[in-house]
Scaffold this motif. Sequence first.
Motif, PDB file in Angstrom:
ATOM      1  N   HIS A 164      24.511  -4.871   7.299  1.00 52.48           N
ATOM      2  CA  HIS A 164      25.131  -5.214   6.013  1.00 52.48           C
ATOM      3  C   HIS A 164      26.425  -5.993   6.182  1.00 52.48           C
ATOM      4  O   HIS A 164      26.966  -6.516   5.206  1.00 52.48           O
ATOM      5  CB  HIS A 164      25.409  -3.925   5.236  1.00 52.48           C
ATOM      6  N   ARG A 165      26.947  -6.067   7.399  1.00 51.84           N
ATOM      7  CA  ARG A 165      28.206  -6.777   7.657  1.00 51.84           C
ATOM      8  C   ARG A 165      27.982  -8.184   8.195  1.00 51.84           C
ATOM      9  O   ARG A 165      28.939  -8.914   8.425  1.00 51.84           O
ATOM     10  CB  ARG A 165      29.038  -5.976   8.669  1.00 51.84           C
ATOM     11  N   ILE A 166      26.739  -8.566   8.443  1.00 49.99           N
ATOM     12  CA  ILE A 166      26.454  -9.870   9.042  1.00 49.99           C
ATOM     13  C   ILE A 166      25.773 -10.731   7.976  1.00 49.99           C
ATOM     14  O   ILE A 166      24.556 -10.660   7.776  1.00 49.99           O
ATOM     15  CB  ILE A 166      25.579  -9.728  10.299  1.00 49.99           C
ATOM     16  N   SER A 167      26.574 -11.522   7.293  1.00 50.46           N
ATOM     17  CA  SER A 167      26.066 -12.265   6.138  1.00 50.46           C
ATOM     18  C   SER A 167      24.977 -13.259   6.515  1.00 50.46           C
ATOM     19  O   SER A 167      24.062 -13.521   5.720  1.00 50.46           O
ATOM     20  CB  SER A 167      27.219 -13.003   5.447  1.00 50.46           C
ATOM     21  N   VAL A 168      25.028 -13.805   7.727  1.00 50.23           N
ATOM     22  CA  VAL A 168      24.056 -14.833   8.101  1.00 50.23           C
ATOM     23  C   VAL A 168      22.647 -14.268   8.236  1.00 50.23           C
ATOM     24  O   VAL A 168      21.677 -15.025   8.258  1.00 50.23           O
ATOM     25  CB  VAL A 168      24.457 -15.555   9.414  1.00 50.23           C
ATOM     26  N   TRP A 200      22.547  -0.792  13.290  1.00 53.93           N
ATOM     27  CA  TRP A 200      23.112   0.098  12.280  1.00 53.93           C
ATOM     28  C   TRP A 200      23.027  -0.570  10.916  1.00 53.93           C
ATOM     29  O   TRP A 200      23.329  -1.766  10.775  1.00 53.93           O
ATOM     30  CB  TRP A 200      24.569   0.428  12.595  1.00 53.93           C
ATOM     31  N   SER A 201      22.595   0.182   9.907  1.00 59.41           N
ATOM     32  CA  SER A 201      22.584  -0.283   8.528  1.00 59.41           C
ATOM     33  C   SER A 201      23.167   0.812   7.648  1.00 59.41           C
ATOM     34  O   SER A 201      22.930   1.996   7.892  1.00 59.41           O
ATOM     35  CB  SER A 201      21.163  -0.620   8.072  1.00 59.41           C
ATOM     36  N   ASP A 202      23.930   0.421   6.643  1.00 63.01           N
ATOM     37  CA  ASP A 202      24.557   1.433   5.780  1.00 63.01           C
ATOM     38  C   ASP A 202      23.551   2.130   4.879  1.00 63.01           C
ATOM     39  O   ASP A 202      23.675   3.320   4.589  1.00 63.01           O
ATOM     40  CB  ASP A 202      25.678   0.811   4.949  1.00 63.01           C
ATOM     41  N   ARG A 203      22.526   1.380   4.427  1.00 59.76           N
ATOM     42  CA  ARG A 203      21.537   1.962   3.520  1.00 59.76           C
ATOM     43  C   ARG A 203      20.139   1.465   3.880  1.00 59.76           C
ATOM     44  O   ARG A 203      19.966   0.396   4.444  1.00 59.76           O
ATOM     45  CB  ARG A 203      21.853   1.592   2.061  1.00 59.76           C
ATOM     46  N   TYR A 204      19.149   2.241   3.496  1.00 62.01           N
ATOM     47  CA  TYR A 204      17.749   1.878   3.716  1.00 62.01           C
ATOM     48  C   TYR A 204      17.433   0.564   3.000  1.00 62.01           C
ATOM     49  O   TYR A 204      16.764  -0.323   3.535  1.00 62.01           O
ATOM     50  CB  TYR A 204      16.874   3.019   3.192  1.00 62.01           C
ATOM     51  N   GLU A 205      17.945   0.416   1.790  1.00 57.77           N
ATOM     52  CA  GLU A 205      17.664  -0.772   0.986  1.00 57.77           C
ATOM     53  C   GLU A 205      18.209  -2.035   1.638  1.00 57.77           C
ATOM     54  O   GLU A 205      17.604  -3.111   1.540  1.00 57.77           O
ATOM     55  CB  GLU A 205      18.247  -0.610  -0.426  1.00 57.77           C
ATOM     56  N   THR A 206      19.349  -1.940   2.303  1.00 54.84           N
ATOM     57  CA  THR A 206      19.952  -3.105   2.959  1.00 54.84           C
ATOM     58  C   THR A 206      19.005  -3.684   4.000  1.00 54.84           C
ATOM     59  O   THR A 206      18.798  -4.898   4.073  1.00 54.84           O
ATOM     60  CB  THR A 206      21.271  -2.715   3.643  1.00 54.84           C
ATOM     61  N   LEU A 207      18.429  -2.824   4.810  1.00 54.46           N
ATOM     62  CA  LEU A 207      17.500  -3.273   5.846  1.00 54.46           C
ATOM     63  C   LEU A 207      16.265  -3.909   5.227  1.00 54.46           C
ATOM     64  O   LEU A 207      15.792  -4.955   5.688  1.00 54.46           O
ATOM     65  CB  LEU A 207      17.119  -2.084   6.730  1.00 54.46           C
ATOM     66  N   ARG A 208      15.773  -3.324   4.178  1.00 59.10           N
ATOM     67  CA  ARG A 208      14.576  -3.860   3.526  1.00 59.10           C
ATOM     68  C   ARG A 208      14.843  -5.207   2.868  1.00 59.10           C
ATOM     69  O   ARG A 208      13.940  -6.045   2.757  1.00 59.10           O
ATOM     70  CB  ARG A 208      14.069  -2.864   2.486  1.00 59.10           C
ATOM     71  N   ASN A 209      16.074  -5.452   2.421  1.00 57.68           N
ATOM     72  CA  ASN A 209      16.396  -6.724   1.783  1.00 57.68           C
ATOM     73  C   ASN A 209      16.373  -7.882   2.778  1.00 57.68           C
ATOM     74  O   ASN A 209      16.157  -9.034   2.394  1.00 57.68           O
ATOM     75  CB  ASN A 209      17.772  -6.654   1.120  1.00 57.68           C
ATOM     76  N   ILE A 210      16.617  -7.589   4.043  1.00 59.02           N
ATOM     77  CA  ILE A 210      16.679  -8.633   5.066  1.00 59.02           C
ATOM     78  C   ILE A 210      15.318  -8.855   5.716  1.00 59.02           C
ATOM     79  O   ILE A 210      14.949  -9.976   6.062  1.00 59.02           O
ATOM     80  CB  ILE A 210      17.730  -8.257   6.135  1.00 59.02           C
ATOM     81  N   THR A 211      14.566  -7.780   5.858  1.00 61.55           N
ATOM     82  CA  THR A 211      13.264  -7.860   6.531  1.00 61.55           C
ATOM     83  C   THR A 211      12.170  -7.410   5.559  1.00 61.55           C
ATOM     84  O   THR A 211      12.412  -7.267   4.367  1.00 61.55           O
ATOM     85  CB  THR A 211      13.262  -6.977   7.784  1.00 61.55           C
ATOM     86  N   SER A 212      10.980  -7.182   6.055  1.00 64.23           N
ATOM     87  CA  SER A 212       9.880  -6.788   5.187  1.00 64.23           C
ATOM     88  C   SER A 212       9.894  -5.284   4.930  1.00 64.23           C
ATOM     89  O   SER A 212      10.626  -4.527   5.567  1.00 64.23           O
ATOM     90  CB  SER A 212       8.544  -7.182   5.826  1.00 64.23           C
ATOM     91  N   PHE A 213       9.046  -4.875   3.999  1.00 66.63           N
ATOM     92  CA  PHE A 213       8.980  -3.471   3.601  1.00 66.63           C
ATOM     93  C   PHE A 213       8.631  -2.563   4.777  1.00 66.63           C
ATOM     94  O   PHE A 213       9.092  -1.433   4.855  1.00 66.63           O
ATOM     95  CB  PHE A 213       7.934  -3.322   2.485  1.00 66.63           C
ATOM     96  N   SER A 214       7.824  -3.062   5.706  1.00 70.38           N
ATOM     97  CA  SER A 214       7.279  -2.210   6.767  1.00 70.38           C
ATOM     98  C   SER A 214       8.121  -2.176   8.042  1.00 70.38           C
ATOM     99  O   SER A 214       7.747  -1.507   8.996  1.00 70.38           O
ATOM    100  CB  SER A 214       5.868  -2.691   7.135  1.00 70.38           C
ATOM    101  N   VAL A 215       9.271  -2.860   8.058  1.00 74.70           N
ATOM    102  CA  VAL A 215       9.993  -3.006   9.328  1.00 74.70           C
ATOM    103  C   VAL A 215      10.454  -1.658   9.885  1.00 74.70           C
ATOM    104  O   VAL A 215      10.536  -1.469  11.098  1.00 74.70           O
ATOM    105  CB  VAL A 215      11.181  -3.978   9.169  1.00 74.70           C
ATOM    106  N   LEU A 216      10.745  -0.690   9.006  1.00 65.98           N
ATOM    107  CA  LEU A 216      11.215   0.610   9.482  1.00 65.98           C
ATOM    108  C   LEU A 216      10.173   1.303  10.349  1.00 65.98           C
ATOM    109  O   LEU A 216      10.510   2.121  11.210  1.00 65.98           O
ATOM    110  CB  LEU A 216      11.593   1.499   8.299  1.00 65.98           C
ATOM    111  N   ASP A 217       8.911   0.957  10.153  1.00 68.35           N
ATOM    112  CA  ASP A 217       7.848   1.559  10.956  1.00 68.35           C
ATOM    113  C   ASP A 217       7.979   1.219  12.437  1.00 68.35           C
ATOM    114  O   ASP A 217       7.339   1.868  13.277  1.00 68.35           O
ATOM    115  CB  ASP A 217       6.473   1.088  10.463  1.00 68.35           C
ATOM    116  N   TYR A 218       8.773   0.210  12.764  1.00 64.08           N
ATOM    117  CA  TYR A 218       8.894  -0.257  14.142  1.00 64.08           C
ATOM    118  C   TYR A 218      10.140   0.282  14.841  1.00 64.08           C
ATOM    119  O   TYR A 218      10.530  -0.223  15.883  1.00 64.08           O
ATOM    120  CB  TYR A 218       8.861  -1.791  14.174  1.00 64.08           C
TER     121      TYR A 218
END
Length: 288
Positions: A164-168, A200-218
Amino acid sequence: RYREYKWDALLFTKWQPIFWNVCKAIKKNLEKLVIYSEPIIWLGQPVHLAEDQTITFVPQEKENVILLGADENLAFQTLVHSLLGIALTVHPDQAELHWLSATNRFQNATEYIWEFKEIIPHSLEICSQLSIHNTLTELVERLERRKNQKGNNTRIFLFIPGVHRISVLNDSISDSPTNGELLEKLIKEGPMVGIHTIAWSDRYETLRNITSFSVLDYFNHRIAFHMSIDDSNSFLGISEASVLGTDKRLIYRNQRWEERTINKIKPYTLPNIGAFREILDQIKQRWE
């Protein structure tokens, strides 16, 4: 009173509990290196009596680590201890470390990382936000080459100290894969060829906004700080992370474990920068 102990791994003082705990974990695991030759990181001590919690990386699918939750201090400390673990267990010729720069409010955060880079003999690239796209592109190209190679033992670790801190990572780049797409490819396909992501990500939603819905599975290895009930259920399959309080505990789950199985951990803290420099010097001596 001041008393010194010297073991093979580190020099530490008994009145600094962190040194005592870290040395015990490192000492025990170093003695096992003949058996366990893969990279190892230490997370801390289980709340219930047991050996210190470790993660061992093997070159197979989903061998990535994700830290989730808003506690910045716990996140930074865990990431730095991961650097220390890799530096202790992998020969400098057999590991590459890439740290994506991100704003961090942990006291002296930048100094800790640069001290590591200057003292430890391992290759550590500290990537500015301007160079992140080039770094991710290069790693993906190396991933593709490795698919057709055999016997490459060099392990590559990509550290992301705050998605969430890396805007690029949210930027769209015309006529090329986006940074999010490059990162997702590394997460999904990298571990099988020895390229691992520790993020590290602050929230689950933050990670999903950058990648696909299924990325957490990896991410087989999941480290939770305090978070909402919904995030905890999505992340761990149980709500336990929502009741983590001010006692600075974290929860670790390996996705290969049975459902609802977790370990509650007392994480290591970081010593002051002067003592940290002594730790780095001792690790350096290990490889000389």
